[in-house]
Scaffold this active site. Structure first.
Site, PDB file in Angstrom:
ATOM      1  N   GLU A   1      42.366  44.306  50.690  1.00 35.86           N
ATOM      2  CA  GLU A   1      43.016  43.782  51.897  1.00 35.86           C
ATOM      3  C   GLU A   1      44.016  44.733  52.543  1.00 35.86           C
ATOM      4  O   GLU A   1      44.491  44.456  53.642  1.00 35.86           O
ATOM      5  CB  GLU A   1      43.668  42.411  51.624  1.00 35.86           C
ATOM      6  CG  GLU A   1      44.885  42.405  50.712  1.00 35.86           C
ATOM      7  CD  GLU A   1      44.528  42.340  49.239  1.00 35.86           C
ATOM      8  OE1 GLU A   1      43.379  42.665  48.880  1.00 35.86           O
ATOM      9  OE2 GLU A   1      45.402  41.988  48.432  1.00 35.86           O
TER      10      GLU A   1
ATOM     11  N   CYS B   1      41.918  44.697  45.765  1.00 37.36           N
ATOM     12  CA  CYS B   1      41.036  43.635  46.311  1.00 37.36           C
ATOM     13  C   CYS B   1      40.637  43.891  47.757  1.00 37.36           C
ATOM     14  O   CYS B   1      39.957  43.071  48.388  1.00 37.36           O
ATOM     15  CB  CYS B   1      41.712  42.286  46.139  1.00 37.36           C
ATOM     16  SG  CYS B   1      42.043  41.956  44.397  1.00 37.36           S
TER      17      CYS B   1
ATOM     18  N   ASN C   1      43.757  49.012  48.400  1.00 37.73           N
ATOM     19  CA  ASN C   1      44.266  48.474  47.130  1.00 37.73           C
ATOM     20  C   ASN C   1      43.105  47.756  46.392  1.00 37.73           C
ATOM     21  O   ASN C   1      42.002  47.667  46.933  1.00 37.73           O
ATOM     22  CB  ASN C   1      45.422  47.519  47.453  1.00 37.73           C
ATOM     23  CG  ASN C   1      44.912  46.270  48.127  1.00 37.73           C
ATOM     24  OD1 ASN C   1      44.055  46.342  49.007  1.00 37.73           O
ATOM     25  ND2 ASN C   1      45.405  45.124  47.712  1.00 37.73           N
TER      26      ASN C   1
HETATM   27  P1  ADP Z   1      48.933  37.124  43.656  1.00 33.38           P
HETATM   28  O1  ADP Z   1      48.374  35.780  43.960  1.00 33.38           O
HETATM   29  O2  ADP Z   1      49.165  37.341  42.189  1.00 33.38           O
HETATM   30  O3  ADP Z   1      50.172  37.467  44.423  1.00 33.38           O
HETATM   31  P2  ADP Z   1      46.540  38.272  44.885  1.00 33.38           P
HETATM   32  O4  ADP Z   1      45.483  37.614  44.099  1.00 33.38           O
HETATM   33  O5  ADP Z   1      46.776  37.799  46.275  1.00 33.38           O
HETATM   34  O6  ADP Z   1      47.892  38.256  44.048  1.00 33.38           O
HETATM   35  O7  ADP Z   1      46.222  39.815  44.944  1.00 33.38           O
HETATM   36  C1  ADP Z   1      46.928  40.648  45.827  1.00 33.38           C
HETATM   37  C2  ADP Z   1      46.938  42.056  45.322  1.00 33.38           C
HETATM   38  O8  ADP Z   1      47.741  42.125  44.160  1.00 33.38           O
HETATM   39  C3  ADP Z   1      45.599  42.598  44.873  1.00 33.38           C
HETATM   40  O9  ADP Z   1      44.803  43.071  45.901  1.00 33.38           O
HETATM   41  C4  ADP Z   1      46.057  43.708  43.991  1.00 33.38           C
HETATM   42  O10 ADP Z   1      46.491  44.821  44.755  1.00 33.38           O
HETATM   43  C5  ADP Z   1      47.224  43.080  43.286  1.00 33.38           C
HETATM   44  N1  ADP Z   1      46.807  42.391  42.053  1.00 33.38           N
HETATM   45  C6  ADP Z   1      46.241  41.204  41.915  1.00 33.38           C
HETATM   46  N2  ADP Z   1      46.001  40.902  40.627  1.00 33.38           N
HETATM   47  C7  ADP Z   1      46.431  41.943  39.932  1.00 33.38           C
HETATM   48  C8  ADP Z   1      46.463  42.275  38.553  1.00 33.38           C
HETATM   49  N3  ADP Z   1      45.999  41.479  37.593  1.00 33.38           N
HETATM   50  N4  ADP Z   1      46.972  43.451  38.229  1.00 33.38           N
HETATM   51  C9  ADP Z   1      47.452  44.272  39.161  1.00 33.38           C
HETATM   52  N5  ADP Z   1      47.463  44.029  40.455  1.00 33.38           N
HETATM   53  C10 ADP Z   1      46.955  42.888  40.849  1.00 33.38           C
END
Ligand code: ADP
Length: 567
Positions: A268, A266, A264
């Site tokens: 993970e 980031c 995905n």
């Molecule tokens: P959150 O804190 O918003 O739940 P994270 O920063 O932990 O999200 O990111 C987890 C995953 O969510 C990322 O690896 C990606 O797959 C997705 N993600 C994060 N930010 C975005 C975004 N702006 N648009 C789409 N997907 C996102």
């Protein structure tokens, strides 16, 4: 409920339901109970008991699921997953079908990853048209432009991971993609690396690039030259990162159904094509208890309870999610992957008076994650007894000895937004500064805040003075203050004050006990030489990490990892 000002602002802007006049029509309490109620609706019995338990978990900020779950749970057709991987085959039809599916996923709040290596290289023959192919980079740019224009329900811009394997003929163009000025803001780029390539670099041998269509060698180049290009670019712009494909597949729990080629956005969650995954994170800063005479200690019982409920919560989502495509529903329900991780690690360490840059922190990190993993696996095995194994279980490495409800249980996500809601430090990252604005989260509306745990510690030590306050408001650090004892300074070192070796060791400690992967940025000071970036990338492979991302302070591109969350 106690929420910080920044959390309230963020919830107001993006999470709380609004009416057609764009007025907020729910409170944070109502948001959490909407989520808890919907997730408990997956239960066959004792729905109310589970609703209460989930609500408790959320309102105490012990655990939060990924943003799409908070935004969409309980809404008609609510899509709840953050992570997706989509296929890109070597045909226009596949490329544009996936672009359409990407648009729908982004609109629902999810992020997408792809491996573009099956695409024939730029200039290669296209028999149907008699012309030549545009190559992967051209299509990545189209995906990027499309992403730019699909705001996620008006809330945030989409995020993508683009991978190209290190033996693709267009790899050099891919490596250099982010130099060409203002491009590819919506992509993290990673080179798909094999063990074979790493050994070829070490022996400084020739490396062959292969046309994926003809399977013929397109070019031979020195592996070291390619490595140096990767390192120089990462040093200059932060991209590309690396994804270690052989390591991903070594730990693939359902290898019988195929190879994993991508993660995905980031990094993970390694996923099959069309697979999605639900993430959630336990707030470690809330898992510390007062204890005499030592002062503070990890509250293992509380942590254990939170893990068991969180795994059940995430498994429920697999059952009641609204899937955008039948292919996504099929593979996701067959593997039932979930990714439970942590946030607030740096704050937990500060509460325990343990410096991030210490062996003690590394050992505790391993212990914590080993505990999270083993309790997650126990919870998943319990669910398997109650609800059955995941449908692909017989094809998995768990068969025949270990019954499991989920093909994977753990991921360490960046927690870009949810740690703001929980008012704690990001993921397993060190504190970025002792006073900060959550810049970018909401167009600079956020407040300057001094980390409350830092303030509490300084007050307890009788060290909280105007001088200290001014220093941290101005510099974010206490390292230059002569009167602060060394021991205290050490506990409050911030991201750029921590040597890269410790950044990497933390990533390794958590990766050891994470069946999916760990998203982390190795933050480096501006004067870091290129050779250090090379050392970091090489050490990451030797440590058995699944991927690696660095960011050198002040380098020219946006920090994409941040950009994901900040837009
Ligand atoms: P959150 O804190 O918003 O739940 P994270 O920063 O932990 O999200 O990111 C987890 C995953 O969510 C990322 O690896 C990606 O797959 C997705 N993600 C994060 N930010 C975005 C975004 N702006 N648009 C789409 N997907 C996102």
């Amino acid at each position: 409920m106690k929420l910080s000002k920044n959390a309230l602002q963020l919830l107001n802007a993006r999470y709380l339901l609004k009416n057609s006049e764009d007025e907020v029509i729910e409170t944070p309490e109502q948001l959490f109970s909407r989520v808890a109620k919907y997730v408990a609706s997956a239960e066959n019995e004792d729905k109310e008991k589970w609703e209460d338990r989930f609500n408790d978990l959320l309102t105490h900020l012990y655990f939060l699921p990924n943003s799409p779950t908070l935004m969409n749970a309980g809404l008609p057709n609510g899509q709840l997953s953050a992570c997706f991987v989509l296929p890109v085959e070597d045909s226009l039809s596949s490329i544009f079908t996936t672009l359409k599916n990407t648009a729908m996923i982004h609109q629902s709040g999810g992020g997408t990853g792809y491996n573009f290596s099956q695409l024939r290289p730029k200039g290669d023959m296209v028999s149907s048209s008699g012309g030549v192919s545009s190559g992967p980079m051209a299509f990545i740019k189209i995906y990027d432009t499309a992403t730019e224009h699909i705001r996620q329900g008006g809330k945030r811009r989409g995020a993508n991971m683009g991978i190209l394997n290190v033996d693709h003929p267009d790899i050099e163009e891919f490596i250099l993609a982010k130099t060409a000025g203002d491009t590819l803001h919506n992509f993290n780029l990673s080179v798909g690396i094999t063990d074979d390539f790493m050994e070829t670099v070490q022996h400084e041998r020739d490396w062959k690039l292969m046309n994926p269509r003809t399977k013929k060698i397109a070019k031979t180049i020195k592996a070291k030259k390619l490595w140096d290009q990767i390192v120089s670019q990462a040093w200059a712009t932060g991209d590309p990162g690396l994804i270690f494909l052989d390591t991903l597949n070594k730990h693939n729990t359902v290898a019988e159904i195929g190879k994993i080629q991508s993660t995905n956005p980031c990094g993970e969650v390694p996923l099959f094509e069309y697979e999605s995954c639900n993430l959630g994170s336990i707030n470690l800063s809330k898992m510390v208890t007062l204890k005499e005479p030592e002062g503070t200690a990890v509250d293992w019982n509380k942590l254990e309870r939170a893990i068991a409920s969180a795994i059940r919560f995430l498994d429920n989502i697999v059952s009641i999610n609204h899937y955008l495509l039948p292919q996504i529903a099929a593979i996701t329900k067959n593997n039932r992957k979930v990714g439970l991780g942590v946030m607030g690690w740096a704050e937990m360490l500060a509460l325990l008076n343990i410096p991030y840059a210490s062996e003690k922190a590394i050992l505790l990190g391993e212990r914590i994650m080993q505990f999270v993993q083993s309790k997650s696996y126990m919870a998943s095995a319990e669910l398997a007894k109650e609800r059955g194994d995941f449908p692909n279980w017989k094809k998995s490495t768990f068969h025949p000895n270990k019954h499991m409800r989920n093909a994977t249980c753990n991921s360490i996500a960046p927690t870009g937004s949810i740690s703001v809601i929980a008012d704690t430090s990001y993921s397993i990252e060190p504190l970025y500064a002792l006073a900060y604005k959550r810049v970018g989260i909401l167009d600079n509306q956020t407040q300057m805040e001094v980390n409350p745990i830092f303030v509490g510690k300084m007050q307890a030590l009788g060290l909280w003075t105007d001088q200290v306050k001014n220093e941290v408001l101005n510099t974010g650090s206490i390292q230059q203050l002569e009167h602060i004892p060394k021991k205290v300074k050490k506990v409050f070192e911030t991201s750029l004050e921590i040597p890269w070796e410790y950044h990497l060791k933390h990533q390794q400690a958590f990766q050891k006990y994470t069946d999916n992967a760990v998203s982390k940025t190795i933050n480096l000071i501006k004067s870091t030489p290129k050779e250090t970036v090379s050392d970091i990338y090489m050490t990451a492979w030797k440590y058995g990490l699944k991927g690696i991302t660095i960011y050198r302070d002040g380098s020219k591109a946006d920090q994409v990892l941040q950009a994901c969350h900040l837009n």
